[in-house]
Design a protein around this motif. Structure first.
Motif, PDB file in Angstrom:
ATOM      1  N   MET B 138       0.482  -1.303  -0.027  1.00 39.66           N
ATOM      2  CA  MET B 138      -0.027   0.013  -0.246  1.00 39.66           C
ATOM      3  C   MET B 138       0.844   1.508  -0.204  1.00 39.66           C
ATOM      4  N   GLY B 139       2.016   1.400   0.601  1.00 40.57           N
ATOM      5  CA  GLY B 139       3.173   2.327   0.766  1.00 40.57           C
ATOM      6  C   GLY B 139       3.355   2.304  -0.663  1.00 40.57           C
ATOM      7  N   MET B 142       0.252   3.926  -2.532  1.00 45.89           N
ATOM      8  CA  MET B 142       0.574   5.475  -2.422  1.00 45.89           C
ATOM      9  C   MET B 142       2.026   6.115  -3.122  1.00 45.89           C
ATOM     10  N   LEU B 143       2.583   5.578  -2.896  1.00 40.03           N
ATOM     11  CA  LEU B 143       3.748   5.891  -4.000  1.00 40.03           C
ATOM     12  C   LEU B 143       3.443   6.401  -5.637  1.00 40.03           C
ATOM     13  N   ILE B 145       0.702   6.790  -6.675  1.00 38.53           N
ATOM     14  CA  ILE B 145      -0.767   7.934  -6.931  1.00 38.53           C
ATOM     15  C   ILE B 145       0.270   9.381  -7.463  1.00 38.53           C
ATOM     16  N   SER B 146       1.368   8.965  -6.197  1.00 46.98           N
ATOM     17  CA  SER B 146       2.067  10.648  -5.901  1.00 46.98           C
ATOM     18  C   SER B 146       2.700  11.048  -6.713  1.00 46.98           C
ATOM     19  N   ILE B 147       3.987  10.034  -7.547  1.00 45.30           N
ATOM     20  CA  ILE B 147       4.790  10.512  -8.102  1.00 45.30           C
ATOM     21  C   ILE B 147       3.955  11.006  -9.539  1.00 45.30           C
ATOM     22  N   PRO B 148       4.023  11.982 -10.005  1.00 44.41           N
ATOM     23  CA  PRO B 148       3.735  12.185 -11.839  1.00 44.41           C
ATOM     24  C   PRO B 148       4.539  11.765 -12.758  1.00 44.41           C
ATOM     25  N   VAL B 151       7.463  12.938 -13.807  1.00 41.59           N
ATOM     26  CA  VAL B 151       8.670  12.307 -12.782  1.00 41.59           C
ATOM     27  C   VAL B 151       9.010  10.842 -13.453  1.00 41.59           C
ATOM     28  N   LEU B 155      13.099   9.772 -14.871  1.00 43.97           N
ATOM     29  CA  LEU B 155      13.560   8.558 -13.940  1.00 43.97           C
ATOM     30  C   LEU B 155      13.887   7.898 -14.554  1.00 43.97           C
ATOM     31  N   ARG B 196      -5.270  -0.098  -4.591  1.00 44.56           N
ATOM     32  CA  ARG B 196      -5.946   0.295  -3.976  1.00 44.56           C
ATOM     33  C   ARG B 196      -7.735  -0.127  -3.368  1.00 44.56           C
ATOM     34  N   LEU B 197      -7.992  -0.282  -4.636  1.00 44.64           N
ATOM     35  CA  LEU B 197      -9.535  -0.166  -4.857  1.00 44.64           C
ATOM     36  C   LEU B 197     -10.134  -1.714  -4.683  1.00 44.64           C
ATOM     37  N   GLY B 200      -9.195  -2.894  -0.929  1.00 48.15           N
ATOM     38  CA  GLY B 200     -10.589  -2.318  -0.358  1.00 48.15           C
ATOM     39  C   GLY B 200     -11.737  -3.151  -0.447  1.00 48.15           C
TER      40      GLY B 200
END
Lengths: 289, 315
Positions: B138-139, B142-143, B145-148, B151, B155, B196-197, B200
């Motif tokens: 899950m971490g 989240m990464l 989702i957060s890294i555009p 970017v 990389l 994530r979906l 859940g």
């Protein structure tokens, strides 16, 4: 029964305690707090100006000796200061555009939900219609047709994000509408507008806070996206998206021009998402994902 | 049988609902292009007035706005987006025909990858809820989702093309080699959301009564998961396919630009930067249509798969 010493806990206090137990959210909040302070104060403390071109040190790698801790770009501008100044714009856009979308979304949703009936059907049908549009493309279109303008960015991005907010607020309003305290207000002859403003909206606060926190990273992302395409803020202003775009051009020769802004942007988005998640768990414990 | 009739009626209602959406889309597009400064025949040297007038007549620019609007609507109905302003001798249709297959390939592969990998991660995390595996994946999600993606892409290029030299940094020749990085870049955020979906909904499903029944009658855990839990757990994932497609299309604009892929997204950006209004309009309407139709398809798929949803009664 000695109830005298027992102090009742409001739902807000409960939520606060739940939030404090969420280590990821608390850590993120602390990081974001530090980030905001550094972004606001940092450029004033730095020996470099954001647009100062240090011709002796173009493309210099990060080093303490030159005084450019994050290195410099192709024309010798200090990456650290540029990242901080870009952060001001990115965070400002995040905040303002979120407020715009909140204002529209809460007003629209609460009116549709409270008035109900025909008004509600028409208003929500309109939301459905607009919802199905490729919005990112409309924003790009707006930037192309009307030129790059920071206020337009605020409004355009705010105007995309209110739809979800309106739907959520409407749903909540529907369930609040039939509660006793609203009926009491109706019985007292309070006007509809006042009922919405004084009785409905304050009770929506929890949902609104959660959703707003989750909107901020989205908005920052949209702005970065536009700036990355060269359609966002204009030079000499900068934002994280614009810096990442610059950095991506010089990727092979000067990776630090990419890595620092990218890192800061990612950390920010990561933190906001965790704060939002934590708030949702704290304020709305039944709906966890 | 009533269920099927209900779905059919719902389908017709939804299709009727698509019409106003399309109309608004086309209308906004049309009037925005009229507000935009500059026209198709603006050149550095002004054309002689007679030629300009003739051109205006040929392209109906001399007619009243309403008539032009109606004509444009008719044009769109026949999928004719007119000539491009910037790519001389190209119509917008031809440009879309050039770019779309490329975008479709990359996007389709990314979608496939995202749903397979995302589901596997999500189910694994759900089955090991509150363990290191769960927190770790899950971490990671989240990464994602957060890294555009703008970017991630540089990389990945830096790592796999510049430092390791395993894959080409960009370009397009329909070879698998050149697809790997763009597809991964596009898929990552979708993988994250799907994971994530799935996690859940899987956790929710595993707590429901019919799963307890399945276990109580002694089914092996494997059968419980695969035959009973998976299908209902995937329902939210199915309904996420609509937004996911929209996200992929938006993401493709960035990804195609970074990896120098001649897809529709790169035409769109180039068109936007060159102020090639007809091209930009055409792509917006085309993508709008695509998203609307896909949302419709997903909706129908969802209704068909979910026994709880019956459109007989008004909700």
């Amino acid at each position: 029964m000695e109830l005298g010493d027992v102090k009742g806990r409001s739902p807000w206090e409960d939520a606060w305690h739940r939030l404090l137990k969420n280590r990821a959210a608390v850590t993120s909040a602390i990081i974001m707090g530090v980030m905001v302070v550094v972004v606001v104060l940092g450029p004033m403390l730095s020996p470099w100006e954001g647009d100062f071109t240090d011709w002796d040190h173009t493309f210099s790698p990060p080093s303490f000796a030159t005084g450019h801790w994050f290195g410099t770009d192709a024309v010798g501008r200090d990456i650290l200061v540029r990242t901080l100044e870009g952060g001001r714009i990115s965070l400002l856009v995040g905040l303002v555009a979120t407020l715009v979308s909140l204002a529209i979304g809460v007003t629209y949703g609460s009116v549709a939900g409270y008035y109900g009936g025909y008004t509600d059907r028409v208003m929500m049908r309109a939301v459905d219609i607009v919802y199905a549009m490729p919005f990112m493309f409309f924003v790009i279109l707006l930037m192309v047709v009307f030129g790059r303008n920071i206020f337009l960015i605020f409004v355009a991005i705010g105007a995309i994000n209110w739809l979800d907010m309106a739907r959520i607020v409407r749903g909540q309003t529907l369930s609040l509408k039939n509660t006793e305290f609203v009926e009491a207000a109706q019985a007292c002859g309070v006007q509809r507008r006042d009922i919405i403003v004084r009785h409905i909206v304050p009770n929506l606060l929890g949902v609104v806070i959660v959703y707003a926190t989750l909107t901020i990273p989205q908005v920052i992302l949209v702005e970065s996206f536009l700036s990355f395409l060269g359609l966002g803020v204009q030079e000499p202003m900068s934002s994280w998206g614009a810096l990442v775009n610059d950095g991506a051009q010089d990727l092979e020769s000067a990776p630090w021009t990419l890595i620092f802004p990218a890192l800061v942007l990612t950390v920010t988005l990561y933190c906001f998402n965790y704060i939002g998640d934590g708030l949702r768990d704290a304020l709305d414990p039944k709906d966890r994902l | 049988m009533t269920g099927h009739a209900g779905i059919l009626r719902h389908a017709i209602q939804r299709l009727l609902g698509v019409i106003p959406t399309l109309l608004v889309l086309v209308t906004i597009a049309f009037f925005l292009i009229r507000v935009a400064p500059g026209g198709p025949f603006d050149a550095e040297k002004a054309l002689p007035a007679e030629i300009q007038a003739n051109l205006n007549v040929k392209y109906h620019l001399d007619e009243p706005l309403v008539q032009q609007y109606l004509r444009y609507l008719g044009q769109i109905l026949t999928f004719d987006f007119g000539p491009s302003f910037q790519y001389k001798d190209w119509t917008v249709n031809e440009l879309i025909g050039e770019g779309f297959p490329v975008s479709l390939t990359v996007g389709g592969l990314a979608m496939l990858l995202a749903f397979v990998v995302g589901t596997v991660i999500g189910v694994t995390a759900a089955l090991r809820q509150n363990t290191a595996v769960d927190y770790g994946s899950m971490g990671f999600a989240m990464l994602g989702i957060s890294i555009p993606n703008f970017v991630i892409a540089p990389l990945l290029i830096l790592l796999f093309a510049v430092f390791l030299g395993w894959l080409p940094a960009g370009g397009w020749d329909w070879s698998l080699n050149r697809m790997v990085l763009p597809v991964i870049t596009l898929a990552l955020p979708v993988i994250a959301y799907v994971a994530r979906l799935t996690r859940g909904s899987m956790i929710e499903v595993l707590h429901s009564n019919f799963i307890r029944t399945a276990r109580a009658k002694g089914l092996p855990e494997r059968a419980v998961i695969l035959q009973h839990a998976l299908k209902p757990a995937l329902l939210p994932v199915i309904s996420f396919m609509g937004p996911a497609t929209a996200g992929l299309i938006t993401g493709s604009v960035i990804v195609e630009r970074i990896y120098a892929i001649p897809g529709l997204g790169s035409y769109f950006v180039q068109g936007a930067l060159n102020r090639d209004y007809t091209l930009v309009m055409g792509v917006v309407i085309f993508y709008g249509l695509l998203i609307i139709l896909l949302n419709f398809t997903v909706d129908m798929l969802y209704a068909w798969l979910n026994p709880k949803i019956r459109y007989d009664e008004k909700r």
